[in-house]
Design a protein around this motif. Structure first.
Motif, PDB file in Angstrom:
ATOM      1  N   SER A  58       8.026  75.252  21.512  1.00 33.02           N
ATOM      2  CA  SER A  58       7.456  74.069  20.882  1.00 33.02           C
ATOM      3  C   SER A  58       6.822  73.195  21.949  1.00 33.02           C
ATOM      4  CB  SER A  58       8.538  73.279  20.146  1.00 33.02           C
ATOM      5  OG  SER A  58       8.052  72.010  19.749  1.00 33.02           O
ATOM      6  N   SER A  59       5.807  72.432  21.536  1.00 35.53           N
ATOM      7  CA  SER A  59       5.167  71.503  22.470  1.00 35.53           C
ATOM      8  C   SER A  59       5.864  70.150  22.495  1.00 35.53           C
ATOM      9  CB  SER A  59       3.690  71.328  22.116  1.00 35.53           C
ATOM     10  OG  SER A  59       3.545  70.914  20.765  1.00 35.53           O
ATOM     11  N   GLY A  60       6.934  70.017  21.715  1.00 36.25           N
ATOM     12  CA  GLY A  60       7.767  68.819  21.794  1.00 36.25           C
ATOM     13  C   GLY A  60       7.283  67.621  21.019  1.00 36.25           C
ATOM     14  N   ASP A  61       6.449  67.833  20.007  1.00 33.91           N
ATOM     15  CA  ASP A  61       5.897  66.712  19.253  1.00 33.91           C
ATOM     16  C   ASP A  61       6.756  66.359  18.048  1.00 33.91           C
ATOM     17  OD1 ASP A  61       3.595  66.221  20.833  1.00 33.91           O
ATOM     18  OD2 ASP A  61       2.629  67.972  19.966  1.00 33.91           O
ATOM     19  N   SER A  62       7.039  65.071  17.902  1.00 30.07           N
ATOM     20  CA  SER A  62       7.728  64.574  16.717  1.00 30.07           C
ATOM     21  C   SER A  62       6.716  64.453  15.569  1.00 30.07           C
ATOM     22  CB  SER A  62       8.318  63.195  17.029  1.00 30.07           C
ATOM     23  OG  SER A  62       8.870  62.586  15.887  1.00 30.07           O
ATOM     24  N   PRO A  63       7.099  64.757  14.334  1.00 32.07           N
ATOM     25  CA  PRO A  63       8.447  65.050  13.854  1.00 32.07           C
ATOM     26  C   PRO A  63       8.701  66.542  13.654  1.00 32.07           C
ATOM     27  CG  PRO A  63       7.066  64.593  11.974  1.00 32.07           C
ATOM     28  CD  PRO A  63       6.159  64.553  13.190  1.00 32.07           C
ATOM     29  N   PHE A  64       8.052  67.403  14.411  1.00 29.30           N
ATOM     30  CA  PHE A  64       8.139  68.838  14.144  1.00 29.30           C
ATOM     31  C   PHE A  64       9.282  69.529  14.890  1.00 29.30           C
ATOM     32  CE2 PHE A  64       3.520  67.724  13.886  1.00 29.30           C
ATOM     33  CZ  PHE A  64       3.494  67.644  12.504  1.00 29.30           C
ATOM     34  N   ALA A  65       9.200  69.543  16.208  1.00 27.81           N
ATOM     35  CA  ALA A  65      10.221  70.233  16.996  1.00 27.81           C
ATOM     36  C   ALA A  65      10.235  69.616  18.391  1.00 27.81           C
ATOM     37  CB  ALA A  65       9.919  71.727  17.062  1.00 27.81           C
ATOM     38  N   TYR A  66      11.280  68.892  18.710  1.00 24.05           N
ATOM     39  CA  TYR A  66      11.336  68.150  19.965  1.00 24.05           C
ATOM     40  C   TYR A  66      12.793  67.943  20.384  1.00 24.05           C
ATOM     41  CZ  TYR A  66      12.483  64.305  16.795  1.00 24.05           C
ATOM     42  OH  TYR A  66      13.081  63.540  15.830  1.00 24.05           O
ATOM     43  N   ILE A  67      12.983  67.537  21.626  1.00 27.62           N
ATOM     44  CA  ILE A  67      14.315  67.219  22.125  1.00 27.62           C
ATOM     45  C   ILE A  67      14.514  65.711  22.050  1.00 27.62           C
ATOM     46  CG2 ILE A  67      15.879  67.296  24.103  1.00 27.62           C
ATOM     47  CD1 ILE A  67      15.287  70.033  22.887  1.00 27.62           C
ATOM     48  N   ASP A  68      15.536  65.286  21.322  1.00 31.94           N
ATOM     49  CA  ASP A  68      15.850  63.867  21.230  1.00 31.94           C
ATOM     50  C   ASP A  68      16.312  63.371  22.600  1.00 31.94           C
ATOM     51  OD1 ASP A  68      17.675  61.474  20.848  1.00 31.94           O
ATOM     52  OD2 ASP A  68      16.989  61.728  18.778  1.00 31.94           O
ATOM     53  N   GLN A  69      15.616  62.378  23.150  1.00 31.10           N
ATOM     54  CA  GLN A  69      15.910  61.902  24.500  1.00 31.10           C
ATOM     55  C   GLN A  69      17.266  61.218  24.605  1.00 31.10           C
ATOM     56  OE1 GLN A  69      13.911  62.713  27.144  1.00 31.10           O
ATOM     57  NE2 GLN A  69      12.921  63.914  25.528  1.00 31.10           N
ATOM     58  N   LYS A  70      17.794  60.718  23.504  1.00 25.21           N
ATOM     59  CA  LYS A  70      19.091  60.039  23.532  1.00 25.21           C
ATOM     60  C   LYS A  70      20.253  61.019  23.423  1.00 25.21           C
ATOM     61  CE  LYS A  70      17.362  55.691  21.574  1.00 25.21           C
ATOM     62  NZ  LYS A  70      17.481  54.725  20.445  1.00 25.21           N
ATOM     63  N   THR A  71      20.099  62.010  22.545  1.00 19.10           N
ATOM     64  CA  THR A  71      21.213  62.923  22.271  1.00 19.10           C
ATOM     65  C   THR A  71      21.062  64.289  22.934  1.00 19.10           C
ATOM     66  OG1 THR A  71      20.198  63.811  20.261  1.00 19.10           O
ATOM     67  CG2 THR A  71      21.521  61.811  20.043  1.00 19.10           C
ATOM     68  N   GLY A  72      19.812  64.638  23.302  1.00 25.55           N
ATOM     69  CA  GLY A  72      19.574  65.957  23.882  1.00 25.55           C
ATOM     70  C   GLY A  72      19.525  67.066  22.853  1.00 25.55           C
ATOM     71  N   SER A  73      19.572  66.704  21.568  1.00 30.95           N
ATOM     72  CA  SER A  73      19.577  67.723  20.517  1.00 30.95           C
ATOM     73  C   SER A  73      18.165  68.142  20.142  1.00 30.95           C
ATOM     74  CB  SER A  73      20.308  67.202  19.275  1.00 30.95           C
ATOM     75  OG  SER A  73      19.631  66.082  18.734  1.00 30.95           O
ATOM     76  N   PHE A  74      18.059  69.345  19.600  1.00 30.17           N
ATOM     77  CA  PHE A  74      16.793  69.912  19.158  1.00 30.17           C
ATOM     78  C   PHE A  74      16.561  69.440  17.732  1.00 30.17           C
ATOM     79  CE2 PHE A  74      14.564  74.122  17.899  1.00 30.17           C
ATOM     80  CZ  PHE A  74      13.317  73.565  18.141  1.00 30.17           C
ATOM     81  N   ASP A  75      15.595  68.538  17.536  1.00 26.94           N
ATOM     82  CA  ASP A  75      15.386  67.899  16.238  1.00 26.94           C
ATOM     83  C   ASP A  75      13.969  68.098  15.723  1.00 26.94           C
ATOM     84  OD1 ASP A  75      17.986  66.962  16.256  1.00 26.94           O
ATOM     85  OD2 ASP A  75      17.451  65.014  17.113  1.00 26.94           O
ATOM     86  N   GLY A  76      13.746  67.668  14.466  1.00 24.04           N
ATOM     87  CA  GLY A  76      12.432  67.754  13.855  1.00 24.04           C
ATOM     88  C   GLY A  76      12.440  68.631  12.615  1.00 24.04           C
ATOM     89  N   VAL A  77      11.369  68.572  11.853  1.00 24.02           N
ATOM     90  CA  VAL A  77      11.265  69.344  10.609  1.00 24.02           C
ATOM     91  C   VAL A  77      11.389  70.839  10.896  1.00 24.02           C
ATOM     92  CG1 VAL A  77       9.742  69.969   8.699  1.00 24.02           C
ATOM     93  CG2 VAL A  77       9.885  67.584   9.438  1.00 24.02           C
ATOM     94  N   ASP A  78      10.527  71.355  11.782  1.00 24.95           N
ATOM     95  CA  ASP A  78      10.575  72.779  12.113  1.00 24.95           C
ATOM     96  C   ASP A  78      11.895  73.154  12.776  1.00 24.95           C
ATOM     97  OD1 ASP A  78       7.720  71.947  11.873  1.00 24.95           O
ATOM     98  OD2 ASP A  78       7.350  74.058  12.271  1.00 24.95           O
TER      99      ASP A  78
END
Length: 306
Positions: A58-78
């Motif tokens: 992933s290219s890390g774009d919200s809201p698709f597939a990115y790493i949350d900078q606060k939690t470090g979790s892999f988040d987003g719709v995709d």
């Protein structure tokens, strides 16, 4: 006596030979049967289960597939979708590899990642290089401009001065470059990823920025300060070519694995899981989700199917 000894000696040799042949037949190795999982899983899925991790590009774009900078979790719709798919396929973990969008396909076919899940539009040129799964959702474009700008859509561009930004490798690059080619704008400008492009717009380096409507919808709903001083252009109009059909992609070596993902997606839609994911990120499911009708679901641009 010697004659009897000779006869006994010959009989002993014959008996030994018969015994040896008999043993060799009993111990003759049989070809090993091909390994198969109880659920008939593809060889690649079996390997992913064994390794315990699915590598997602992933290219890390919200809201698709990115790493949350606060939690470090892999988040987003995709991200939410592919994590649930992996869970149901028996893959223990999903990791994201941060890769520029324009380099995702190269990294996929080089084996650096297992799958792309990053709001990638299904396009015929991409279908020559990768295998797309079923459509996950749809979306159009959204044009951002300064709140003080006269720009509010294609009909308000000044061909002598308007500079419009895009993220390289996305479908919007070709739209914006087309505007320049058609004389609608002065210049089409590659302005980096979405965050960099928004900053470039806020600092007046460009007059507008075209990107995924889902991105803008999510930012206005969840991070309005990110778009401070900007507006969504209400006179922007999509053409049929810019209505995106989004799907994950794998290399041609792993088509069987993608078909396993497709089967899980049918179940997730039936359960309402996809709708809930969109709601979680402040997005309207009615604008993006599709049904399990093959006419909506099946990707038709793959260049091969096996």
């Amino acid at each position: 006596m010697k004659k009897n000894y000779v006869v006994l000696f010959v009989l002993s040799i014959c008996a030994a030979a018969v015994f040896t042949m008999s043993c060799s037949k009993k111990t003759e190795a049989k070809p090993a049967a091909a390994e198969s999982a109880p659920d008939g899983a593809s060889l690649f899925l079996q390997q992913l289960r064994k390794n315990g991790v699915l590598k997602v590009g992933s290219s890390g774009d919200s809201p698709f597939a990115y790493i949350d900078q606060k939690t470090g979790s892999f988040d987003g719709v995709d991200a939410e979708i592919i994590k649930e798919v992996a869970k149901r396929l028996g893959i223990a973990k999903v990791d994201m590899a941060l890769i520029p969008f324009s380099e995702l396909i190269l990294n996929l076919n080089s084996g650096n990642i297992d799958i792309i899940a990053d709001c990638m539009y299904t396009r015929a040129d991409r279908g020559e290089k990768v295998y797309f799964g079923d459509i996950w959702y749809t979306q159009g474009g959204g044009l951002l401009a300064s709140e003080k700008s006269p720009v509010n859509g294609q009909t308000t561009f000044d061909p002598k001065t308007t500079r419009v930004g895009y993220t390289e490798g996305t479908a919007w690059q070709y739209v914006v470059q087309g505007w320049q080619k058609d004389g609608l704008i002065k210049e089409a400008v590659g302005t980096g990823d979405q965050s960099e492009s928004i900053v470039a717009l806020q600092y007046g380096k460009i007059d507008a920025f075209l990107t995924d409507s889902t991105v803008i919808e999510s930012l206005f709903a969840n991070s309005p300060d990110t778009l401070k001083g900007l507006k969504l252009c209400t006179e922007y109009k999509d053409v049929p070519e810019t209505i995106g059909r989004i799907a994950p992609a794998v290399s041609f070596d792993h088509i069987a694995f993608m078909k396993e993902i497709n089967n899980v997606m049918i179940t997730l839609r039936d359960e309402g899981f996809i709708d809930e994911v969109f709601k979680k990120y402040g997005l309207d499911p009615k604008l993006h989700t599709i049904t399990n009708d093959p006419a909506q679901r099946v990707c038709t641009i793959n260049s091969r199917d096996n």
